[in-house]
Enzyme design. Structure first.
Site, short mmCIF file in Angstrom:
data_model
loop_
_atom_site.label_atom_id
_atom_site.label_comp_id
_atom_site.label_asym_id
_atom_site.label_seq_id
_atom_site.Cartn_x
_atom_site.Cartn_y
_atom_site.Cartn_z
CD GLU A 93 -42.23 -6.29 4.99
OE1 GLU A 93 -42.21 -7.07 5.95
OE2 GLU A 93 -42.58 -6.61 3.84
CB SER A 356 -10.69 16.11 -47.36
OG SER A 356 -10.62 15.79 -48.73
#
Length: 754
Positions: A93, A356
Site C-alpha cells: 500500500e 445441605s
C-alpha cells in the site's frame, strides 16, 4: 502568555497584519481540524481470552460486524505474525510509509498520471495515513475529499506514531463480508490470531482490503491469489522473505469459507458479553486456564452423557484458584451437542435449591460467635416447628451428636437445632456477606428450612464462597481462623464416593468437601476445597425434573474428585493448624472442655481435654449434662436425647446414673413438640387418621398416664407411645407419671382437605 513579546512578531503594515491573522487562523484550524476520537461510536465485538491470551470465544458487535478490540499489545512489542502483516501491508500500500508525513507527493503524481492515461481511476495514490482518515470519515470519494484526507493525514502524523497509525488501520480496515480489522480477519479466515500468521496469510490479508469481496468463494478469487503472489514476489525480491519462504507462501491455498471461532467456557463468555455487562464490547482477559478448561469440559461432557441414561441431563462445574479468587475453569452446562430442553441454560449461575451445601457456613459462624464449640453435643431428636419436620437422610436419630460429626455426616436435625440457636436472620446476613446474591427474601420467609435447601444459591457463588473461606485461612485475613480450621477439618472426614480412606493412603489428596441434595432429588451438589483450589459441581435437570439417582455424593461427588485429580498438587497439601499457620500472627486460645459433651468443662465434668477454641469460645456454655448427685458425678442428657442416645451408646447408662435431679426434666415429649402444627390425612370413612404420641422418661419402669384435652385416654410403661385420633383444631396433651410429675403441650391439627 507575555503579549508584550508577542506584539514584536506582529507585522507593522496592514497587509502584513492580515496575512498574520489569516496564517494564525489557519494554524489554529489546522491544529484543531482532526477530531480527538477518529472512530466515535465504534461498535466492538466482545473478545474473551484466557490467562495466557488464548482465545476462549467472541461475540459479534452490536452492529453485526466482527470487529475485534485492540488487545493492549504495546507498540514496541509487536508479534512476529503481525510484523509480517505490517511488512506486507507497507510494501503493498505505501512503501514510503515510514518516511513521509502523511502524504506522498510522488505517489499522488504517479496516480494522477496513470488515471489520466487510463481515462478512469486506477490508482488513488493514498498513503496508509490517508486511508485511516478515509475509514474514519466514511465520505463519498471526491477530489475535495481527497484533498481533505491529505490535510488531515498530515495532522494525523503529528499526533500519532507510525505504529499507532498502523494499529488504527489494522483495527478498522474492511476484510470482506462483515469482517472488519486484522484480528477478526485472522481468526475468521485462518482460525488463528494475527500473531501466528504465515507469510502467505499475511500477504493475503494485506491485499484483501483493496478488494474485500474477492475473499468470498466464487468472487474473483483467482485475482486475489495473483495479487497475493505478486506481493510475495516483491517481498522476496526486496529481501524480506527467503526463496524458501516465498515458494512455501505461494503454495498456500485461500480459505474456502470463514472459520468458526473457538468456543470454550461459552456460558462464561456469554455472561461477559451480555447486555448490561460493563465488559461488553471489550477485550477481556480472564483467569481461565484454557488447557484445564478443555479437560474439564471433556470430563463433564463424558460424565453427563453417562448420567443421561439415569434421567439426569445437565451438569455444571466451576474451578476457582484459592489464592487469587479467579475462576480458572467454568462449564455452565454440559454436552451442548446433546439436544434437550435446557441445553442452553447456564446452570452455574442459575439459582437452585441449596440442599445441605450451606451447612459448613453455619458451623463456622456458630463457632465464630461462641454458640457452640467444635465438638459440642447437638440434639438429634424429632422436631416439629410450625409444621416443619426435618428428618435425617437415614430416617433415624442419634439423640445427641458432636457438632463436627453433624457436619461431616450432614445430619439435618442437629443442624436445624443449631440454626435455631444461632438465629436465621443472623445467618442470612452472613450468607449475603459471602456474596451469595440469590438470597433476596426475608429470614421469616425462609425460616429454619434455609439450611436444608429452603433457599436457592448459585454454583459459581457457592464455589467462590468456599474458596474465600480457604483463602481467609491461608492468608490470615479472617477475624479468627480457628473456626475455619475446625470447619475444614470436619469436612475432610466426609465419606468419599470412591470409598478411599485418605488416612491410610498417603498419596490420596485430602479435600474438605460437602455434598447437597435438594428435596425431590432435583439438585445434586458437591463443593470441595484444598489450600490451592475450590471445585464446585452441580448435577440435575435444568427443567427442574427430579431423578431417583440424583444424590450429591453419588452423582456430583465423583465428578468433583475427578477434576481435583486433574489439578496440580496443592502446596501445602493441607491446611496447617492455626498455631503452625505462618500467616496467623495472633495467639490461639485453649480451654478445657468436657470430653463427653464438648462444652466448656464444668466443676462436675469427669473427663476433660484441652483444645484450641475460637476467641468467642470463651463465652460458650458450660457443660449442662454433668451433675453432682449423692456425692457422685453423673452425665445425663435430657429424656428425649437419651432415649435415642442410649441405643447407640450402651455405655451411657453406667455413666448417667439412675437417680433423678432437678437440673434436667424427668420426662420429655419426643413427638410432637409443644406448638407443633400437624397435618393428618383423612381415612376412607372420612375421619382423620391416627397420631402417635411419643414420650421419653428418665426412669425406665415409670408409668405414664395420658390425657387428651384433660380427658384420660390410657397409660404406658417402659415404652411410652400412645395412639390418638384427634379432630381438627388445637388440643392439649398431658402426661402424668406415677410420681406426680406432669408435662403438657399444645398442638394444632389440620387435615389434608383444608
Amino acid at each position: 502568555m507575555d503579549f508584550g513579546k508577542l506584539k514584536r512578531y506582529v507585522p507593522k503594515t496592514r497587509r502584513g497584519r492580515i496575512v498574520f491573522v489569516v496564517a494564525a487562523v489557519l494554524a489554529v484550524g489546522y491544529y484543531f481540524c482532526l477530531p480527538r476520537d477518529l472512530f466515535p461510536d465504534t461498535k466492538w465485538s466482545t473478545v474473551v481470552v484466557d490467562r495466557n491470551g488464548e482465545l476462549l470465544g467472541a461475540r459479534i458487535a452490536d452492529d453485526g460486524q466482527w470487529r475485534f478490540p485492540v488487545s493492549g499489545e504495546r507498540e514496541d512489542e509487536i508479534s512476529a505474525g503481525k510484523e509480517k502483516y505490517r511488512t506486507a501491508l507497507i510494501e503493498f500500500e505505501d512503501r514510503w510509509f515510514r518516511w513521509h508525513w502523511g502524504v506522498n507527493p510522488v505517489s499522488i503524481c504517479k496516480a494522477l498520471y496513470i488515471n489520466t492515461k487510463s481515462g478512469h481511476i486506477v490508482s488513488g495514490g493514498s498513503t496508509i495515513s490517508m486511508q485511516v482518515i478515509r475509514l474514519s470519515r466514511r465520505k463519498k470519494r471526491t477530489l475535495w475529499q481527497k484533498i481533505t484526507e491529505a490535510v488531515l493525514a498530515t495532522r494525523l502524523e503529528f499526533r500519532y506514531s507510525k505504529d499507532r497509525i498502523l494499529q488504527l488501520y489494522e483495527s478498522h480496515a474492511p476484510f470482506g463480508g462483515n469482517v472488519v480489522g486484522l484480528e477478526a480477519a485472522a481468526w475468521r479466515y485462518f482460525g488463528r490470531p494475527s500473531s501466528e500468521l504465515s507469510w502467505g496469510e499475511a500477504a493475503t490479508l494485506a491485499v484483501l482490503p483493496n478488494s474485500p469481496s474477492s475473499i468470498m468463494p466464487g468472487r474473483n478469487r483467482d485475482r486475489l491469489v495473483q495479487k497475493r503472489n505478486r506481493l510475495l514476489k516483491r517481498l522476496n525480491d526486496r529481501g524480506f522473505i527467503t526463496e524458501m519462504e516465498y515458494l512455501s507462501a505461494i503454495g498456500e491455498p485461500l480459505p474456502d469459507e470463514p472459520e468458526p471461532l473457538p468456543s470454550y467456557a461459552h456460558h462464561y463468555v456469554d455472561d461477559i458479553a451480555g447486555k448490561g455487562s460493563p465488559e461488553r464490547g471489550h477485550y477481556v482477559k480472564t483467569g481461565i486456564d484454557l488447557n484445564l478448561q478443555r479437560r474439564v469440559e471433556e470430563c463433564i461432557d463424558r460424565k453427563s452423557d453417562d448420567l443421561a441414561a439415569e434421567g439426569i441431563s445437565d451438569l455444571a462445574a466451576v474451578v476457582v484458584d484459592v489464592a487469587s479468587g479467579e475462576v480458572i475453569a467454568y462449564c455452565g452446562n454440559s454436552s451442548p451437542y446433546r439436544k434437550r430442553a435446557g441445553v442452553n441454560v447456564n446452570i452455574a449461575r442459575s439459582p437452585r435449591s441449596s440442599g445441605s451445601i450451606l451447612k459448613p457456613f453455619l458451623y463456622c459462624d456458630a463457632l465464630d460467635d461462641g454458640t457452640i464449640l467444635p465438638y459440642s453435643l447437638l440434639a438429634d431428636t424429632p422436631v416439629n416447628i410450625n409444621g416443619f419436620t426435618p428428618q435425617n437422610y437415614n430416617l433415624t436419630y442419634d439423640g445427641a451428636v458432636p457438632a463436627s460429626q453433624a457436619l461431616s455426616r450432614s445430619l439435618n436435625v442437629p443442624t436445624v437445632h443449631l440454626l435455631k440457636a444461632f438465629g436465621t436472620g443472623k445467618f442470612l446476613e452472613n450468607l449475603k456477606a459471602r456474596w451469595l446474591t440469590s438470597f433476596d427474601r426475608s429470614a421469616s420467609d425462609y425460616g429454619l428450612s434455609l439450611i436444608l435447601g429452603g433457599g436457592e444459591c448459585r454454583l459459581d457463588e457457592v464455589t467462590a464462597a468456599y474458596a474465600d473461606m480457604a483463602r481467609a485461612y491461608m492468608t490470615g485475613e479472617a477475624k479468627d481462623i480457628v473456626p475455619i480450621f475446625y470447619t475444614l477439618d470436619a469436612l475432610k472426614e466426609v465419606n468419599r464416593p470412591d470409598e478411599i480412606d485418605w488416612h491410610i493412603i498417603r498419596s490420596v489428596k485430602k479435600v474438605a468437601w460437602k455434598t447437597g441434595t435438594s428435596y425431590g432429588y432435583r439438585d445434586a451438589w458437591a463443593v470441595g476445597v484444598t489450600p490451592s483450589y475450590a471445585v464446585g459441581i452441580w448435577a440435575g435437570n435444568a427443567s427442574g425434573n427430579g431423578a431417583p439417582a440424583l444424590i450429591g455424593a453419588r452423582t456430583a461427588g465423583p465428578v468433583m474428585f475427578e477434576i481435583f485429580n486433574m489439578l496440580p498438587a496443592s502446596s501445602p497439601d493441607w491446611f496447617p493448624s492455626p498455631e503452625m499457620n505462618p500467616a496467623w500472627k495472633h495467639p490461639v486460645h485453649h480451654a478445657e472442655v468436657c470430653a463427653l459433651s464438648g462444652f466448656l468443662a464444668g466443676p462436675d465434668c469427669i473427663d476433660k481435654t484441652d483444645i484450641m477454641i475460637p476467641d468467642a469460645g470463651e463465652r460458650s456454655a458450660v457443660c449442662p449434662y454433668h451433675f453432682q448427685e449423692n456425692g457422685h458425678n453423673v452425665f445425663r442428657l435430657t429424656p428425649a436425647m437419651e432415649w435415642f442416645y442410649r441405643q447407640r451408646h450402651p455405655e451411657y447408662d453406667s455413666a448417667s446414673g439412675t437417680s433423678v435431679s432437678s437440673e434436667t426434666p424427668i420426662m420429655e415429649f419426643i413427638y410432637p413438640e409443644n406448638g407443633s402444627r400437624i397435618t393428618l390425612a383423612r381415612q376412607n370413612d372420612g375421619t382423620l387418621g391416627d397420631l402417635v404420641l411419643n414420650l421419653a422418661h428418665h426412669v425406665k419402669n415409670a408409668t405414664v398416664y395420658w390425657h387428651l384435652d384433660q380427658k384420660y385416654i390410657g397409660e404406658t410403661r417402659f415404652i411410652h407411645q400412645m395412639t390418638v385420633r384427634p379432630s381438627s383444631g388445637k388440643h392439649s396433651i398431658t402426661a402424668v407419671d406415677d410420681s406426680g410429675n406432669s408435662l403438657s403441650i399444645i398442638i394444632d391439627i389440620t387435615d389434608t382437605g383444608h
